[in-house]
Every structure is written in structure tokens, then in C-alpha cells.
Write a protein that holds these residues in place. Structure first.
Motif, PDB file in Angstrom:
ATOM      1  N   ASP A  94       0.533  31.898 -74.655  1.00  0.00           N
ATOM      2  CA  ASP A  94       0.439  32.542 -73.344  1.00  0.00           C
ATOM      3  C   ASP A  94       0.558  34.049 -73.440  1.00  0.00           C
ATOM      4  N   ASP A 104      -5.464  29.228 -75.768  1.00  0.00           N
ATOM      5  CA  ASP A 104      -5.115  28.222 -74.757  1.00  0.00           C
ATOM      6  C   ASP A 104      -5.853  28.600 -73.471  1.00  0.00           C
ATOM      7  N   ARG A 114      -5.743  27.533 -70.593  1.00  0.00           N
ATOM      8  CA  ARG A 114      -4.981  27.548 -69.331  1.00  0.00           C
ATOM      9  C   ARG A 114      -4.556  28.966 -68.959  1.00  0.00           C
TER      10      ARG A 114
END
Length: 794
Positions: A264, A356, A358
Motif C-alpha cells: 500500500d 496491489d 486495490r
């Protein structure tokens, strides 16, 4: 109500009326109970029914666990229907804990617990009761079983048997994400009351996590928990029985929860510009610097890939990732030169390998930084203008002639002068010299291409200001050929011509060899010398391909007239200056057959008879050799036959006779007598005695007393015989040994007929029989001759 009454009446008719008789007591069947006590009724007999009763009907007793009173705890009472209260019935108790845990009043049937009980240790006890007549000691009723059950109290707290727990949950998980399920176990009876009803709660760990009070499932309670902010959490969980009410017991456990990493966070350079300094002498492929982008993620989420953005200087450098430190290592792809370019600038991009999706909305997961590289000037050795120098020189070049030059420069700022040296470790150091300032190379000795065609050595150039800084270059000098050697005829120098040769016949092909290095396309020419061109017997035909043929000019040649001819051949080359030589070939006249095959070239063959070929001569010589061999073999056989006649015959009593070529020493020499006299076949046939056994004394027809004067001879012979018998070197077969002993004279006088007055016929040899068994053969031989004397025949 009617249906239940009907069923009760039917059961009473079936069991109490005797229609059905149970084989075993019916457990947990309650008959009559009093509100204040537990009574086990033992029904009495009914004499008007002649049947077997169904046994005791019993109740289930209960006793409270962990009883702490001062008096024994009352459990219940046994009572038989036959007990009329007159004291004629005695009650007995047996089974689990009878006498140790439980006691019974034999008269009243009251049962008491004499010690505290633990349900978790033993939840119930199975006992047997019986009513016995006091007087007869006989049982009034059959023995029956009943159960005393320990009634539970809340004396055990819930326990987490699998604690402490370890769990993990990804960071940035939503609220309610599952983490872990815990379970507490309560040892109390779950079927009785709320003693084992457990409720879960969190004592420590809020507001990050929550727990379901019934199931014990732990879930996240806050959104977007960041691992980079806090990674480890310790949650304290409580389990309380009695449904969590006051007075309930509780147990706790610890749950260690770790937030696992997700990608993230993008990589970020801590600064926008990186400055590096690189010496210009850095080798290709070496690491010249490191840069690093920071990624707070962990593991593969923090893996970074570095790339150089195309631009100024990017083609001279390369960057790779150090897997251990995740640093970008900048490496040199091409050599640097301070004098050419002093600085380079390019951009480097850092990005994550594992993205990632997301978190794509958070922005691009890459970052860029500028790298500035400054090239440092390093004092370098001189640089030659060529990596290799090739020169040529003729082999007859005078000593001191300049054949070439080398050039080296100092490219550093404020360049220094250069001096030149020949590397003395090379082979060509003594044939050439170099000017230390100008770099010119000259010959130092006369060169010979036929000895050494090429020279290879090195020249060193060093800076005057710093002689330790030097460089080396190879020099290759090819020695060019000068036509100084005339060509010569290659072997053979001698050939042959047949006597029956025809004019224009080629008898030999010749070629030339030149010790000079002949360039491509060089031609050799062949011709006769001028003095041999007048009425030649042979001539030379040049084939114009560096070969020539020897050609006959006459019809036949005679060895009787001239055996050898000498032909001078002149050979010239085509180099400059032209070299030529005269080579004399020897031509021998030989006798050949009709096909031109040479039969003989020797002079002696001229005087042999006409028509006698070499094969015939060889046959004659072979016959002579065979005849000589036959003669030699015949003479050898004659000698062998003559020798065999002197050897012992097959009937000899001895296997081997040793002959001594001794002429003897006179009449008294015992070795001078004729040994042939011992070889008498008749004596052998008449006296067949084993030779390996000493013969016994035989009775002789005539005996005479032994001669008194032969003692010394006998002693000598016996001594020699004994020595021969014990001799370890004696042959393993029979042999004849003689002993040379002259003695002091024979008692029988001389055995020779010389100077004897009597004839041989008058001799008397009877005394030989007196000499013992070793002279038996001799005595028999002379005695036999005497018996065959014709003068004495009657």
C-alpha cells in the motif's frame, strides 16, 4: 387424562398382575417419593400370589458435591416392604464407595456420605442394596442396584486450553474481518444449571478488535489499520461462566495479533538528486555508486526495480538491484575519459515489482531521481597511436638503418614528455635499437631471413615526470628476402640410361630448390651449359613449370665404351638480382630388358658370359652352398659315428664310464691297463649282480693267502672308496672311478710282459682272486683265458 389412566392401568395389570416379569431391574423408574427425603421402597412378598416378584423398585439418589458440613451428608433411605418396624430386617450396602464413601444404618436403612465428593472426579456411584433377615441371615429380597449421582456446583472456572493464541490479519482490512476463534472449556456439568455456560469478552485490545460473546470469534473493529503505524497487538480475552452473571468464575488468555503487510506504499527517493564521483580509470563492469529508494512495506511488497531513463549519458551506465539491500547499483558499461567528457547526468526510476491493484487509486507506485556523475582526472600512462606496429626490412639492410618509428602521447592535462625503451625480456632486443626521445627503430645487427624471418618484441613508453606510469606495445618486424642464393637441383643428382635407349627419350625429371624466400609466381629456367651444348649425348628440355626433363640424343649407349656420363645443367631464378648455378648430373649406363626395366648397372656384369642372367648366377651360387652343407654334414656324422664306437655298449654293467686321456706313468701305473678288458659280455652275463648293492664274497675255486706287502695299496683304495661314497657331489648314477697310486712296488712283480722271461701262457693269475671282491672281474677274466688255453686242453 383418560388415555394416561388407561395406559397406567394396563402397565399395572401387565407387571403387577404377573403377566410380565422383568429379568433385570428397570433403571430410573420412580415409584413413590416423599417431599422431604429420598426413600427407596423394597416391596414385600404376597403369599397369595405364587410367582417370582420383579425385584426392587428404586429411586435415584443425589448428593451435593464439595459438601463442607461438620456432619455426614444425608443421601437417602432404604426401606423394604417386609420391614414392619420390628427390627427383624437388616440392610446391607455394597458397590462403588460402600463403606469408604457411603455408609448405611443397618436397622433404619439411612445412607450418608462420609466425605466430600467432587463431580469432576467421579460424577456418579453405582451401589447394590439388600434386605437380610437378622435371625436367619438369609436375604429377604434379591440384591438390586441403584445410583447415587453427585450434584454439580460451580466450582471450576473456564480455561483456555489452547492459549496463548497467535493470529494475523492483513493490514488495511475492513471492519469485521475475521481474525481468530478462541474457546474456553468449563469442567462443570453443562446439563445442570449455568455452571458451564461461558460468555466471552475483551478486557484489553479495544477499540481495535471485538469478540462474539457466545462463539469467541475475534474480528477487526477499526478500518484501515496500518502496519507501518503499528504492527503488533496484544488482546486480553476473558471467559466467564454462569452466563456472565455475578458470582460466576472467569478465566483469561492472551491473543497476539500481527498485521501482515500489503503493498500500500510506493517507493520514494529520500532526495531528488544524487551526486557521484568516478575515477576515469574505473574498469568496465565495476560498481561506481549506489542509490536507494525507501519503501515502508515489507518482504516482496518492498522489492524495487531500478531503470535508467534514456537521456544524456544513460548509454554509458547500467543499474541493477541488490536483492539484499534493495539498493540500485550503478555500473560502468563503457570506459570513461576525463579529457573527453568530465560529467554525465541521467534519471533513475524506482518502481515496485509486485503491485496491489486495490491501492492503485493512491497514485503511481514509482518515483524518479536525478543522478549526476563527475569524472575524476587520473594521471594515466602514455597512449600509443596504434595497438600494434608492423614493419618490414630487407635482410641486407646495413646496420643502423631506421626502419620505422612508434609514437606515444600523454593525454593528461599538462602532458609530460615520453621516453621509449625496448623491453629487454624479448628475443629481438639485440637486433634493433630505439631512439629514446624520437621513438625511431633502427637495425643493430645484420639480419638473415634464412635464420630468422620475423622478430616480435615490445617497446615501453613511460612518462618523464612519472616513470612508474608506462605502457607497452608489440612490434612485429618481417625480414624481406634478398635473392642471394642460386637455385639448385633437387635430389636425385644421379640417374640411369638404358643401353637400348632411343633418341628423344626422357630418362629423368628434375626440379629446383632455392634457399631464398621465393615470391609467388617465381620461375626457374633449365638449360645445358655452353661447353656441353656441342655434340651432346643428352640435352635438357625445360617444361616451363619449374621442372625439366633429361632427354637422350643418341640411339643406344654401350657400357663397354663408356659407363658414366656427366651432364652440366644451368638453373636460373626469376628474382632480382638473377642468380644461377651449374649442377652436374651423373648418368650411368645400365643393361635393361625390352620393356626398359633396368637389369644391371655394375661394371663386373660386362665380363659375364653372354646370356647368363642374374637369376642363373644366383642359382649356381645356391647349388654350391647346398653341396658344401652336405659335405660338412657328412663329415660331422662320420665323426659322431666314430665316437659312438668308443662308448659303452648297451650291455655294459656301468651306466657311465669316465675316460681320462692320460698316457700313464709306467708299468706300475694302475691307470695304464686296458679298460676294454673290463667290458667282457660273457662275464656280464655270468655275473648279473645288482650294481647298487655291495656284492658278497664269493667262493672262488682257487684261493691263495693274501700277499703281505699289499697293505698300503688296500688302505689307499679303501680310503679313496670311502671318500667317493660320502662325496655329496658324486653323480646319481653308476660310474667308473680310477685312483692313481704308484705304491712301493707290487708283490706280484710287474704285470707287463716286457722284460718277462716267460710267455703269457706261462703266467699264473690265480693271485688276483686273493685281492678281494673288487678284483673279482679281473680274476675271472684271466682265469677264463687260462681255462681256454689250447695248449692245456686234453
Amino acid at each position: 387424562m383418560l388415555t394416561r389412566n388407561c395406559l397406567s392401568l394396563l402397565l399395572w395389570v401387565l407387571f403387577d398382575g404377573g403377566l410380565l416379569t422383568p429379568l433385570q431391574p428397570q433403571p430410573q423408574q420412580t415409584l413413590a417419593t416423599e417431599p422431604t427425603e429420598n426413600v427407596l421402597h423394597l416391596p414385600g412378598r404376597r403369599s397369595h400370589f405364587q410367582r417370582v416378584k420383579r425385584g426392587w423398585v428404586w429411586n435415584q439418589f443425589f448428593v451435593l458435591e464439595e459438601y463442607m458440613g461438620s456432619e455426614p451428608q444425608y443421601v437417602g433411605k432404604l426401606h423394604s416392604d417386609l420391614d414392619k418396624g420390628e427390627g427383624t430386617v437388616k440392610y446391607t450396602l455394597s458397590g462403588d464407595g460402600a463403606g469408604t464413601v457411603f455408609t448405611i444404618d443397618e436397622t433404619t436403612g439411612d445412607i450418608h456420605a462420609i466425605r466430600s465428593l467432587d463431580r469432576e472426579e467421579k460424577p456418579f456411584y453405582t451401589l447394590r442394596a439388600q434386605a437380610v433377615d437378622i435371625e436367619t441371615r438369609k436375604p429377604l429380597e434379591p440384591e438390586s442396584e441403584f445410583i447415587i449421582k453427585v450434584q454439580d456446583i460451580n466450582d471450576n472456572e473456564p480455561k483456555f486450553l489452547d492459549g496463548p493464541y497467535v493470529a494475523s490479519v492483513p493490514e488495511m482490512s475492513p471492519v469485521g474481518a475475521y481474525v481468530l476463534q478462541v474457546k474456553a472449556t468449563d469442567a462443570d456439568d453443562p446439563t445442570y444449571g449455568n455452571s458451564a455456560r461461558v460468555v466471552y469478552s475483551i478486557l484489553q485490545g479495544q477499540p481495535y478488535f471485538s469478540i462474539d460473546p457466545k462463539t469467541g470469534v475475534i474480528r477487526t473493529a477499526l478500518p484501515n489499520m496500518d502496519r507501518e503505524v503499528k504492527e503488533q497487538y496484544q488482546v486480553l480475552i476473558q471467559a466467564k461462566d454462569m452466563g456472565g452473571q455475578l458470582g460466576g468464575l472467569a478465566g483469561t488468555t492472551i491473543v497476539n495479533i500481527t498485521l501482515t503487510d500489503v503493498n500500500d506504499n510506493p517507493p520514494r527517493f529520500p532526495k531528488s538528486i544524487f551526486h557521484l564521483k568516478v575515477p576515469e580509470s574505473s574498469p568496465i563492469g565495476s560498481a561506481i555508486g549506489r542509490i536507494r529508494a525507501v519503501d515502508p512495506d515489507f518482504g516482496q511488497n518492498a522489492e524495487i526495480e531500478y531503470n535508467i531513463v534514456p537521456g544524456d549519458g544513460g548509454n554509458l551506465f547500467d543499474i541493477v538491484t541488490d536483492e539484499d539491500t534493495q539498493e540500485g547499483v550503478i555500473k560502468l558499461k563503457k570506459p570513461l575519459d576525463f579529457e573527453t567528457k568530465k560529467a554525465y547526468t541521467f534519471k533513475v526510476e524506482a518502481s515496485n515489482l509486485h503491485i496491489d491493484h486495490r491501492f492503485h487509486s493512491a497514485g503511481p507506485f514509482k518515483d524518479t531521481a536525478t543522478v549526476k556523475i563527475s569524472v575524476l582526472d587520473i594521471e594515466e600512462p602514455p597512449v600509443f597511436s596504434k595497438p600494434l606496429y608492423t614493419m618490414e626490412v630487407y635482410e641486407d639492410t646495413p646496420v643502423g638503418t631506421i626502419i620505422g618509428a612508434v609514437t606515444a602521447q600523454d593525454l593528461d592535462v599538462g602532458s609530460s614528455a615520453v621516453r621509449y625503451f625496448i623491453d629487454w625480456k624479448s628475443d629481438g632486443d639485440s637486433y634493433f635499437t630505439i631512439d629514446g626521445t624520437e621513438g625511431t627503430i633502427a637495425t643493430n645487427e645484420l639480419l638473415d631471413r634464412e635464420s630468422t624471418a620475423q622478430y616480435n618484441f615490445s617497446i615501453i613508453a613511460s612518462k618523464v615526470s612519472n616513470p612508474l606510469l608506462s605502457s607497452k606495445v608489440n612490434i612485429l618486424i618481417n625480414v624481406l628476402d634478398v635473392n642471394e642464393f642460386p637455385p639448385e637441383i633437387s635430389v636425385p643428382y644421379e640417374t640411369a640410361v638404358c643401353e637400348n635407349a632411343k633418341p628423344g627419350q626422357i630418362i629423368q625429371i628434375v626440379s629446383a630448390a632455392d634457399r631464398d624466400l621465393s615470391p609467388a609466381g617465381q620461375q626457374f629456367s633449365f638449360r645445358l651449359s655452353p661447353e656441353a651444348a656441342v655434340k651432346p649425348n643428352f640435352t635438357v628440355r625445360d617444361f616451363r613449370n619449374n621442372t625439366a626433363g633429361i632427354e637422350t640424343r643418341r640411339n643406344g649407349y654401350s657400357r663397354r665404351q663408356q659407363e658414366l656420363y656427366f651432364l652440366p645443367v644451368v638453373i636460373e631464378d626469376s628474382s632480382y638480382p638473377v642468380q644461377s648455378s651449374t649442377n652436374t648430373m651423373t648418368i650411368r649406363v645400365c643393361r635393361c630388358d625390352s620393356d626398359g626395366t633396368i637389369l644391371s648397372c655394375n661394371v663386373e656384369a660386362i665380363f659375364l658370359p653372354v646370356g647368363l642372367s642374374t637369376g642363373a648366377l644366383i642359382a649356381i651360387l645356391l647349388c654350391i652352398v647346398i653341396l658344401l652343407a652336405i659335405v660338412v654334414l657328412y663329415v660331422a656324422l662320420r665323426r659322431q659315428k666314430k665316437k659312438d664306437t668308443l662308448m659303452t655298449s648297451k650291455e655294459d654293467i656301468r651306466d657311465n664310464v669316465i675316460h681320462y686321456d692320460d698316457e700313464g706313468g709306467g708299468e706300475e701305473d694302475t691307470q695304464a691297463f686296458d679298460i676294454g678288458a673290463l667290458r667282457n659280455p660273457k662275464v656280464i652275463e655270468e655275473n648279473k649282480i645288482r650294481r647298487d648293492i655291495k656284492p658278497d664274497s664269493l667262493c672262488l675255486p682257487r684261493q691263495r693267502p693274501p700277499v703281505e706287502d699289499n697293505t698300503d695299496i688296500r688302505d689307499f683304495i679303501n680310503q679313496r672308496l670311502q671318500e667317493n661314497d660320502v662325496d655329496p657331489t658324486a653323480p646319481p648314477y653308476d660310474s667308473l672311478a680310477t685312483y692313481a697310486y704308484e705304491g712301493n712296488g707290487s708283490v706280484a712283480d710287474s704285470l707287463s710282459s716286457i722284460d718277462s722271461l716267460t710267455t703269457e701262457a706261462d703266467q699264473d693269475y690265480d693271485y688276483l682272486a686273493d685281492w678281494g671282491p673288487r678284483f673279482k672281474v679281473l680274476a675271472d677274466m684271466f682265469g677264463e683265458e687260462e681255462s681256454y688255453n689250447p695248449d692245456k686242453v686234453t
